[in-house]
Structure formats: C-alpha cells, structure tokens
Design an enzyme around this catalytic site. Structure first.
Site, PDB file in Angstrom:
ATOM      1  CB  CYS A   1     -13.633  -2.717 -17.768  1.00 19.18           C
ATOM      2  SG  CYS A   1     -15.343  -2.345 -18.262  1.00 19.18           S
TER       3      CYS A   1
ATOM      4  CD  GLU B   1      -2.862  -1.397   0.322  1.00 20.26           C
ATOM      5  OE1 GLU B   1      -3.019  -0.489  -0.515  1.00 20.26           O
ATOM      6  OE2 GLU B   1      -3.569  -2.423   0.331  1.00 20.26           O
TER       7      GLU B   1
END
Length: 204
Positions: free
Chosen positions: A178, A90
C-alpha cells in the site's frame, strides 16, 4: 445509463504487480475467442520470466503469444491475418511508437486491450501508461494485497537496491504494498544505504 461503445476502442487493465492484470487480460482474450473474434496476442520479447512465447498468469492460466520488440513488428503481424482485436501484455515496456499504432487500430474499428503497470517501483507514472490511460475508453484498475499490512496494495515495492527501470523480477525482487508501507520501505532502504556508505568511509 447503459453505454454502447463502437467497435474500435481501447481498454486498459492496470495496477501493481501481483494484482492479476495478466489474468484479467487472458480472461478477456478467452471471451473474444468464444465470440469468434480473431485476436492478435502480443507481449514484449524483453519479458521472458515465465515463457518466451506465452502469456502465463500466476494462477497458471496461459495462452500462446507473439513476442515482439516494436510497434512495427506488431503492425506487420496484424497485416498477415484478418484480426478484429489486439491484446498486449506488459505494454509499459514498449516505447511511444506503440501509442500511434494503438490509436490507428482503434480508429480503424479494432478492439485493443492492453495490460501494464501504471506506476514504477518509485510510484512514478510508468513510461507510456499515462498516455494510454488518457486515450482509453475503459480502464480497469486492479489492486493487490499489501504483504505488510494486508490492506489493498496499489504499488510495486522493489526489495533490491537497483535503479534499473526495466528490471524484471517476481516475489524475490518485488512486493505489493500500500502507499504507506511503500513509503516506509523506501525510508528503510535509504537508511540502510546511508549506513553502508558510512561504514565504507570508516574502512577507507
């Protein structure tokens, strides 16, 4: 052509949420362990979703880690033992100070592996990630599966109406989508906000 890298290098694992970035990072840490390469494992203390002192992938794989808030803390931890590699999960949550440290470590022959989101929930470059991507010797860009159309997903869609860039969450707050389905989702959210604002005006 086979390319041989020097010992000091930067590897970046990136992609959207739910694409397996932490899983890939853990796999590389395990390989370093098998090779007896002592590795300092780091994550931001900001991220306490699954554990405060472990990196845990969604498949259940995990490893103990140091939770820190700054590059200075990483530097102090590194000095304590003879580490030959550093792994940071992260990494997009850290500020620009960590870029200098990562570059210094790689210059000193340390292998640095980081994982993080390349894009935020609005499909904009996330924090320090563009710099890391340009600095890295190797980049692994992963994809998830779009929850709407089941095509390859390269973005993280935020389902809730919050503008906090550092908002933590999981499947309740985010979806892998997407490009096309992300755009449709943002348009739908914009319509919903407009309707709410109009309804509020009518009440007032």
């Amino acid at each position: 052509m086979y390319k041989k890298f020097s010992e000091g290098m930067i590897e970046v694992i990136t992609g959207p949420m739910f694409s397996g970035k932490s899983e890939e990072l853990l796999k590389r840490i395990r390989i370093l362990e098998y090779a007896n390469i002592k590795t300092l494992v780091i994550k931001p203390n900001f991220d306490t979703r699954f554990s405060e002192n472990e990196i845990i992938s969604r498949s259940g794989a995990k490893i103990s880690t140091h939770s820190v808030s700054s590059a200075d803390e990483i530097r102090e931890l590194f000095k304590k033992k003879n580490y030959k590699a550093v792994a940071i999960d992260e990494v997009h949550f850290f500020n620009k100070d960590v870029l200098t440290l990562i570059n210094e470590l790689a210059d000193d022959g340390i292998r640095v592996i980081v994982s993080g989101l390349d894009l935020d929930y609005l499909r904009r470059p996330f924090g320090i990630m563009p710099y890391l991507l340009s600095m890295a010797e190797t980049i692994t860009k992963l994809q998830a599966v779009c929850v709407r159309c089941k095509n390859a997903a390269s973005t993280s869609f935020r389902k809730v109406n919050s503008r906090n860039l550092k908002m933590l969450g999981d499947i309740e707050e985010y979806e892998a989508r997407c490009r096309s389905c992300h755009i449709k989702g943002e348009f739908t959210k914009m319509q919903e906000v407009t309707k709410m604002e109009e309804a509020k005006k009518n009440v007032d």
